[in-house]
Design a protein around this motif. Structure first.
Motif, PDB file in Angstrom:
ATOM      1  N   GLU A   1       7.582  11.096   3.903  1.00  0.00           N
ATOM      2  CA  GLU A   1       8.790  11.166   4.962  1.00  0.00           C
ATOM      3  C   GLU A   1       8.535  10.638   6.288  1.00  0.00           C
ATOM      4  O   GLU A   1       9.525  10.619   7.015  1.00  0.00           O
ATOM      5  N   GLN A   2       7.178  10.466   6.555  1.00  0.00           N
ATOM      6  CA  GLN A   2       6.937  10.141   7.773  1.00  0.00           C
ATOM      7  C   GLN A   2       6.985   8.688   8.356  1.00  0.00           C
ATOM      8  O   GLN A   2       6.625   7.785   7.340  1.00  0.00           O
TER       9      GLN A   2
ATOM     10  N   PRO B   1       0.835  -1.105  -0.196  1.00  0.00           N
ATOM     11  CA  PRO B   1      -0.034   0.154  -0.199  1.00  0.00           C
ATOM     12  C   PRO B   1       0.917   1.296  -0.146  1.00  0.00           C
ATOM     13  O   PRO B   1       0.486   2.248  -0.452  1.00  0.00           O
ATOM     14  N   ALA B   2       1.899   1.222   0.806  1.00  0.00           N
ATOM     15  CA  ALA B   2       3.040   2.376   0.700  1.00  0.00           C
ATOM     16  C   ALA B   2       3.628   2.986  -0.482  1.00  0.00           C
ATOM     17  O   ALA B   2       3.453   4.061  -0.946  1.00  0.00           O
ATOM     18  N   GLU B   3       3.705   1.779  -1.444  1.00  0.00           N
ATOM     19  CA  GLU B   3       3.987   1.902  -2.797  1.00  0.00           C
ATOM     20  C   GLU B   3       3.080   2.292  -3.755  1.00  0.00           C
ATOM     21  O   GLU B   3       3.006   3.370  -4.407  1.00  0.00           O
ATOM     22  N   ARG B   4       1.678   1.807  -3.639  1.00  0.00           N
ATOM     23  CA  ARG B   4       0.807   2.143  -4.368  1.00  0.00           C
ATOM     24  C   ARG B   4       0.427   3.379  -4.355  1.00  0.00           C
ATOM     25  O   ARG B   4      -0.259   4.226  -5.352  1.00  0.00           O
ATOM     26  N   TRP B   5       0.216   3.867  -2.942  1.00  0.00           N
ATOM     27  CA  TRP B   5      -0.409   5.276  -2.742  1.00  0.00           C
ATOM     28  C   TRP B   5       0.592   6.254  -2.611  1.00  0.00           C
ATOM     29  O   TRP B   5       0.250   7.557  -2.455  1.00  0.00           O
TER      30      TRP B   5
ATOM     31  N   PRO C   1       2.327   8.148  -5.173  1.00  0.00           N
ATOM     32  CA  PRO C   1       2.243   9.031  -6.005  1.00  0.00           C
ATOM     33  C   PRO C   1       0.897  10.134  -5.686  1.00  0.00           C
ATOM     34  O   PRO C   1       1.165  11.471  -5.627  1.00  0.00           O
ATOM     35  N   LEU C   2       0.044   9.501  -5.183  1.00  0.00           N
ATOM     36  CA  LEU C   2      -1.130  10.394  -4.424  1.00  0.00           C
ATOM     37  C   LEU C   2      -0.675  11.130  -3.286  1.00  0.00           C
ATOM     38  O   LEU C   2      -0.972  12.382  -3.065  1.00  0.00           O
ATOM     39  N   ALA C   3       0.200  10.359  -2.348  1.00  0.00           N
ATOM     40  CA  ALA C   3       0.701  11.133  -1.361  1.00  0.00           C
ATOM     41  C   ALA C   3       1.403  12.336  -1.552  1.00  0.00           C
ATOM     42  O   ALA C   3       1.374  13.540  -0.971  1.00  0.00           O
ATOM     43  N   ARG C   4       2.483  12.093  -2.719  1.00  0.00           N
ATOM     44  CA  ARG C   4       3.176  13.320  -3.381  1.00  0.00           C
ATOM     45  C   ARG C   4       2.267  14.346  -3.728  1.00  0.00           C
ATOM     46  O   ARG C   4       2.538  15.653  -3.500  1.00  0.00           O
ATOM     47  N   GLU C   5       1.252  14.224  -4.194  1.00  0.00           N
ATOM     48  CA  GLU C   5       0.146  15.256  -4.701  1.00  0.00           C
ATOM     49  C   GLU C   5      -0.486  15.887  -3.680  1.00  0.00           C
ATOM     50  O   GLU C   5      -0.602  17.121  -3.370  1.00  0.00           O
ATOM     51  N   LEU C   6      -0.838  15.194  -2.418  1.00  0.00           N
ATOM     52  CA  LEU C   6      -1.365  15.706  -1.317  1.00  0.00           C
ATOM     53  C   LEU C   6      -0.608  16.605  -0.540  1.00  0.00           C
ATOM     54  O   LEU C   6      -0.785  17.777  -0.246  1.00  0.00           O
ATOM     55  N   ASP C   7       0.495  15.906   0.081  1.00  0.00           N
ATOM     56  CA  ASP C   7       1.382  16.733   0.755  1.00  0.00           C
ATOM     57  C   ASP C   7       2.818  16.044   0.625  1.00  0.00           C
ATOM     58  O   ASP C   7       2.932  14.563   1.343  1.00  0.00           O
ATOM     59  N   PRO C   8       4.012  16.413   0.046  1.00  0.00           N
ATOM     60  CA  PRO C   8       4.957  15.521  -0.102  1.00  0.00           C
ATOM     61  C   PRO C   8       5.688  15.077   1.209  1.00  0.00           C
ATOM     62  O   PRO C   8       6.363  14.127   1.376  1.00  0.00           O
ATOM     63  N   ARG C   9       5.364  15.826   2.361  1.00  0.00           N
ATOM     64  CA  ARG C   9       5.886  15.239   3.785  1.00  0.00           C
ATOM     65  C   ARG C   9       5.470  13.901   4.024  1.00  0.00           C
ATOM     66  O   ARG C   9       6.104  13.240   4.940  1.00  0.00           O
ATOM     67  N   LEU C  10       4.067  13.503   3.544  1.00  0.00           N
ATOM     68  CA  LEU C  10       3.673  12.097   4.016  1.00  0.00           C
ATOM     69  C   LEU C  10       4.632  11.191   3.933  1.00  0.00           C
ATOM     70  O   LEU C  10       4.731  10.128   4.525  1.00  0.00           O
TER      71      LEU C  10
ATOM     72  N   ASP D   1       1.720  19.166  11.686  1.00  0.00           N
ATOM     73  CA  ASP D   1       2.763  18.682  12.116  1.00  0.00           C
ATOM     74  C   ASP D   1       3.360  17.320  11.661  1.00  0.00           C
ATOM     75  O   ASP D   1       4.363  16.916  11.439  1.00  0.00           O
ATOM     76  N   SER D   2       2.360  16.505  12.016  1.00  0.00           N
ATOM     77  CA  SER D   2       2.412  14.872  11.655  1.00  0.00           C
ATOM     78  C   SER D   2       1.480  14.667  10.671  1.00  0.00           C
ATOM     79  O   SER D   2       0.377  14.091  11.067  1.00  0.00           O
TER      80      SER D   2
END
Length: 119
Positions: free
Chosen positions: A30-31, A13-17, A19-28, A66-67
């Motif tokens: 890095e968490q 799931p981390a790999e699949r989602w 690209p969406l995470a990068r669009e929403l907030d690239p910090r996602l 912040d998180s």
């Protein structure tokens, strides 16, 4: 088509989602708890929701805190009322376990239980 479905099913799931995470907030990405958030996104997808529309709507309401991974999880769980089990992703109970038992019926107070003190 079959090859794309097979490739998608082999991704975590981390790999699949991602690209969406990068669009929403690239910090996602890095968490440390991004995998937990991605697992919830996968659950949302499996329940038939449009993950992109749901998450974009949640982030449009206000920027992630912040998180960001935890913030997004909490927003998803509260908005979709997901039954998440385990870890910090579990929503807090809305009442104590004994609250329903101690609550009075709509027809009036319950009679005392047998064997209770104070008879």
């Amino acid at each position: 088509m079959r090859a794309r479905l097979s490739a998608a099913s082999e991704k975590t799931p981390a790999e699949r989602w991602a690209p969406l995470a990068r669009e929403l907030d690239p910090r996602l990405l890095e968490q440390g708890d991004w995998p937990a958030t991605a697992a919830i996104l996968q659950q949302v997808h499996e329940q038939g929701h449009d993950v992109g529309a749901v998450t974009c709507g949640l982030v449009t309401e206000g920027p992630l805190g912040d998180s960001p991974a935890r913030d997004l999880r909490y927003r998803i769980v509260s908005r979709l009322e997901l039954p998440i089990v385990g870890g910090e992703t579990s929503p807090a109970p809305t009442q104590s376990p004994g609250a329903a038992r101690d609550r009075q019926d709509v027809n009036g107070p319950r009679p005392p239980r047998r064997g209770t003190l104070g008879r």
